[in-house]
Design a protein around this motif. Structure first.
Motif, short mmCIF file in Angstrom:
data_model
loop_
_atom_site.label_atom_id
_atom_site.label_comp_id
_atom_site.label_asym_id
_atom_site.label_seq_id
_atom_site.Cartn_x
_atom_site.Cartn_y
_atom_site.Cartn_z
N ALA A 25 -16.12 -31.01 -35.41
CA ALA A 25 -14.90 -31.37 -35.12
C ALA A 25 -13.81 -32.00 -36.25
O ALA A 25 -12.51 -31.82 -36.09
N GLN A 26 -14.39 -32.28 -37.13
CA GLN A 26 -13.67 -32.77 -38.11
C GLN A 26 -12.97 -31.75 -39.04
O GLN A 26 -12.05 -31.95 -39.82
N SER A 27 -13.53 -30.51 -38.98
CA SER A 27 -12.75 -29.30 -39.64
C SER A 27 -11.51 -29.07 -39.27
O SER A 27 -10.86 -28.47 -40.03
N PRO A 32 -7.01 -27.58 -41.61
CA PRO A 32 -7.56 -26.12 -40.50
C PRO A 32 -7.04 -24.92 -41.17
O PRO A 32 -7.76 -23.94 -40.64
N GLN A 33 -6.21 -24.74 -42.07
CA GLN A 33 -5.78 -23.30 -42.53
C GLN A 33 -6.53 -23.06 -43.66
O GLN A 33 -6.61 -21.86 -44.30
N GLU A 83 -21.61 -19.82 -38.44
CA GLU A 83 -21.46 -20.11 -37.21
C GLU A 83 -22.49 -20.52 -36.24
O GLU A 83 -22.45 -21.29 -35.19
N CYS A 84 -23.83 -19.74 -36.71
CA CYS A 84 -24.92 -20.19 -35.99
C CYS A 84 -25.41 -21.71 -36.35
O CYS A 84 -26.04 -22.40 -35.44
N PHE A 85 -25.18 -22.07 -37.58
CA PHE A 85 -25.48 -23.43 -37.82
C PHE A 85 -24.87 -24.34 -36.71
O PHE A 85 -25.40 -25.56 -36.25
N PHE A 86 -23.60 -23.96 -36.53
CA PHE A 86 -22.98 -24.94 -35.56
C PHE A 86 -22.87 -24.57 -33.96
O PHE A 86 -23.27 -25.36 -33.12
N GLY A 87 -22.97 -23.32 -33.61
CA GLY A 87 -22.81 -22.92 -32.38
C GLY A 87 -24.05 -22.95 -31.53
O GLY A 87 -24.12 -23.20 -30.57
N LEU A 257 -21.81 -30.20 -44.76
CA LEU A 257 -20.91 -31.18 -45.71
C LEU A 257 -19.36 -30.22 -45.77
O LEU A 257 -18.46 -30.78 -45.60
N ALA A 258 -19.54 -29.08 -46.43
CA ALA A 258 -18.35 -28.47 -46.73
C ALA A 258 -17.64 -28.15 -45.48
O ALA A 258 -16.26 -28.15 -45.52
N THR A 259 -18.15 -27.88 -44.17
CA THR A 259 -17.52 -27.60 -43.08
C THR A 259 -16.93 -28.94 -42.60
O THR A 259 -15.78 -28.80 -42.15
N MET A 260 -17.47 -30.10 -42.65
CA MET A 260 -16.83 -31.01 -42.33
C MET A 260 -15.66 -31.66 -42.89
O MET A 260 -14.64 -32.12 -42.47
N MET A 261 -15.64 -31.30 -44.24
CA MET A 261 -14.43 -31.47 -45.33
C MET A 261 -13.41 -30.38 -45.03
O MET A 261 -12.40 -30.57 -45.82
N SER A 262 -13.63 -29.27 -44.48
CA SER A 262 -12.89 -28.21 -44.28
C SER A 262 -12.47 -27.48 -45.54
O SER A 262 -11.20 -27.41 -45.69
N ALA A 263 -13.37 -27.66 -46.56
CA ALA A 263 -13.25 -27.11 -47.74
C ALA A 263 -13.32 -25.64 -47.57
O ALA A 263 -13.96 -24.82 -46.81
N LYS A 264 -12.68 -24.74 -48.83
CA LYS A 264 -12.82 -23.20 -48.73
C LYS A 264 -14.33 -22.86 -49.10
O LYS A 264 -14.86 -23.53 -50.14
N GLN A 265 -14.68 -22.09 -48.33
CA GLN A 265 -16.25 -21.78 -48.36
C GLN A 265 -16.15 -20.26 -48.47
O GLN A 265 -15.59 -19.44 -47.92
N VAL A 266 -17.21 -19.78 -49.55
CA VAL A 266 -17.29 -18.29 -49.84
C VAL A 266 -18.72 -17.98 -49.68
O VAL A 266 -19.73 -18.59 -50.11
#
Length: 566
Positions: A25-27, A32-33, A83-87, A257-266
């Motif tokens: 939810a924090q992401s 969000p962009q 997506e599976c980590f969260f879904g 961690l990266a998703t919670m921070m909405s950091a760019k991920q590759v």
């Protein structure tokens, strides 16, 4: 018992549980962009990501997944895996991250043992599934994953190209699924993830973690990595790319961690040196984690020098095996910032990360390497001790050795359906790591060796990790592994495998002479000169990239016995 004063709970006040859905939810709150990128094939922002996670939840519900069921994933590192980590976890199901590098027989064991109900599998791994499918006892549905849908090919979408007993292809199923899903609240101690770790004997062991444990592990990373800036990671400017398989201890927890921070991920998919370097450059990656083998592969690449300017912003956390001074020096000369971390599958995994305080940051580079190649400083919220064979604690004086034992809010409670080995893991109320180390008064952890890898020769204990570190500093050595083998006179003697750097022609006599010179100068003990040195094209590795010393000991022992008998 100490008398305390408790705060009474009221019916009106609600304390939300620590759930993975809360991290998700924090992401959407602040950035969000920002993008999540898969290879050079697919990219989306966090709005799209959250929508897709909810579509996945609907797909899982349609496939029969209920809270408490297990969903297995066999995929390369991808946005789908994220997506599976969260879904999967947010619907109350258990995510089983299957180690695709195990043998088919071991994969079969883990999938049956975990009671997998639905399997998401990349088409590259269909041959494995074909070999074991008839023996899977609990699986009811399959979903295929394919990169072809991102390359303009519609081949995989044709029904004739999907096995008839599959529900369908992942992207097509998501596209047709509703984008709304209300993730429920449930007990934070609900089982969230499982995976299997291999040992020296017996079947793989099932390790498992709750929502609360993974939430707390994320808070631990947030505190140490971001708060203390042990490996500075700023969502506003850093770009994260894991080079540790996502099936291996949740990619060390960094995707949460990266998703919670909405950091760019590759996400790089299957590891290919040229593509990894290309993604590092084009996506401006600044933070990764990997085992030494991967870093050595990238540092040794002919293209590394060409991209020196780009690599100078790259920070890499090393774990899984010891970071040698030779590799650390080579990376540092390219401008890469390297630091070691320490943990294990059973600890989710992070228990220590290298942290340089203000005084240490001012040290010369050579002195910093000494610190950066240590296992790290004990992480916040982790209680780590050293214990001797009699169960007594050993002082943290930087010299005394003992087995690392630990307690903390994110350590696994045991092994799934294996109470005997679980009780051994938590003997005496402390998690036993099997690693021998010293700890300094200022909390630096210095690993001496695994208990089974320490070499006892002539009454002296010799660390195979120390020997590998010494060999890494010999000019021309790209990688090495040292093991102890039985010796009639000395009990054990060290033997080494060496991979040479391109363009070098090393000899056994030359390497031994280099080490002997250090012995004569008083820099090394005489036992640090190995009896036998073999030059090999590669060092045997485990399924997660660690040096496979069990295999090396067996093969070298057979080789030596064969030579002696001949």
């Amino acid at each position: 018992m100490i008398q305390t004063r408790l705060i009474p709970r009221t019916a009106e006040a609600q304390e939300p549980p620590m759930l993975i859905k809360t991290l998700l939810a924090q992401s959407l709150r602040y950035e969000p962009q920002r993008e999540i990128v898969y290879r050079n094939l697919f990219r989306m922002n966090y709005v799209d990501f959250n929508r897709r996670v909810r579509q996945l939840a609907n797909v899982l519900a349609d496939s029969g997944v209920a809270p408490g069921d297990t969903v297995a994933v066999l995929d390369w590192d991808s946005h789908r895996y994220l997506e599976c980590f969260f879904g999967v976890t947010s619907v109350g199901a258990i995510l089983h991250t299957v180690n695709v590098r195990l043998s088919p027989a071991q994969i079969l064991f883990t999938m049956n043992h975990a009671n997998d109900k639905v399997v998401l599998i990349h088409e590259d791994f269909l041959p494995i599934l074909t070999a074991i499918k008839s023996q899977l006892t609990t699986v009811e549905n399959y979903i295929i994953l394919s990169d072809k849908v991102y390359t303009g090919s519609t081949t995989i979408n044709r029904l004739s190209d999907i096995p008839t007993d599959f529900l369908g292809e992942y992207e097509a199923l998501l596209t047709n699924a509703p984008s709304e899903y209300d993730f429920p609240d449930f007990d934070e101690n609900t089982w969230a993830t499982s995976f299997y770790t291999t040992g020296t004997t017996g079947n793989p062991k099932g390790v498992y973690f709750s929502h609360r444990q993974l939430f707390m592990h994320t808070m631990g990373l947030l505190t140490y990595i971001i708060g203390y800036e042990a490996m500075p990671f700023r969502g506003s400017s850093d770009v994260y790319m894991p080079i540790t398989p996502m099936f291996h201890v949740h990619a060390w927890g960094f995707p949460f961690l990266a998703t919670m921070m909405s950091a760019k991920q590759v996400y790089p998919g299957r590891y290919e040196p040229e593509l990894l370097l290309k993604l590092l450059i084009t996506e401006e990656v600044t933070l990764s984690h990997c085992v030494p083998t991967i870093l050595n592969m990238l540092v040794s690449s002919p293209a590394a020098e060409k991209y020196r300017e780009n690599l100078s912003r790259w920070k890499v956390l090393i774990g899984g095996s010891a970071l040698t001074k030779g590799l650390a020096k080579a990376a540092t000369e390219l401008g890469i910032t390297v630091m070691s971390g320490y943990g294990m599958s059973e600890t989710a995994p992070v228990m220590a990360v290298g942290y340089l305080n203000e005084q240490e940051k001012a040290l010369p580079t050579a002195d910093q390497l000494e610190l950066r190649t240590r296992a790290g400083r004990i992480s916040p919220f982790i209680d780590m001790r050293l214990m001797d064979d009699d169960g007594n604690f050993v002082p943290h004086d930087g010299h005394s050795l003992g087995e690392i034992v630990a307690r903390g809010p994110w350590l696994t409670q045991g092994y799934y359906e294996d109470p005997e080995r679980g009780a051994d893991l938590w003997k005496g109320g402390w998690l036993h790591t099997g690693d021998v180390a010293s700890v300094t008064p200022d909390n630096w952890v210095i690993i001496a060796d695994r208990t089974k890898d320490v070499i006892k020769t002539g009454g002296e204990w010799v660390s195979s990790l120390d020997m590998e570190d010494v060999l890494s500093q010999v000019d021309g050595v790209a990688e090495s592994a040292v093991v102890g083998l039985p010796d009639d006179r000395w009990g054990e003697r060290p033997h080494a495998l060496i991979v040479q750097k391109p363009g070098y022609t090393l000899t056994t006599e030359g390497v031994k002479a280099n080490l002997q010179a250090k012995v004569e100068r008083g820099e090394l003990h005489k036992w640090y000169v190995p009896d036998r040195i073999l030059f090999v094209p590669e060092i045997p590795k485990t399924s997660v990239g660690k040096i496979d010393k069990k295999r090396i000991r067996s093969e070298m022992k057979d080789l030596i016995l064969g030579v002696q008998s001949a």
